[in-house]
Motif scaffolding. Structure first.
Motif: not given
Length: 114
Positions: A35-47, A77-83
């Motif tokens: 939900r934060l990134t709007g992209d599954r691949a980016a979300a996997e990186d965030v996790v 959330r912090s990781v996604a924001t930093d990215g």
């Protein structure tokens, strides 16, 4: 020899910790990061980065289970924001300003330049 055993034991316990965190919170982290990134691949990186930070800073996982998920979501959330910030910075030329080629392209495509 005892040092090697203690290192192997620590590596095993670290792996068990990360696997347990992922098993317990992985779906929620991935859904939130998507939900934060709007992209599954980016979300996997965030996790992945969230779990690495939890491993490096075990205080994140200390405490009750309920607040543990909250803390992990906060880290995600912090990781996604930093990215997002680093992507914006890269797009803008590294210092929050457009690079020369980006500025040229924008001025060429601008309706004012016609």
């Amino acid at each position: 020899m005892a040092i090697l055993r203690s290192r192997a034991s620590k590596a095993t316990s670290d792996e068990v910790l990360i696997r347990a965190l992922y098993a317990e919170h992985g779906k929620a982290l991935l859904a939130y990061a998507t939900r934060l990134t709007g992209d599954r691949a980016a979300a996997e990186d965030v996790v992945q980065e969230t779990l690495i930070r939890a491993w490096k800073h075990p205080e994140v996982t200390d405490g009750p289970r309920v607040s543990r998920r909250g803390r992990l979501l906060m880290v995600a959330r912090s990781v996604a924001t930093d990215g997002s910030r680093s992507t914006t910075r890269d797009t803008l030329g590294g210092e929050g300003q457009l690079s020369g080629t980006d500025a040229c392209q924008r001025s060429k495509n601008s309706p004012r330049s016609a």
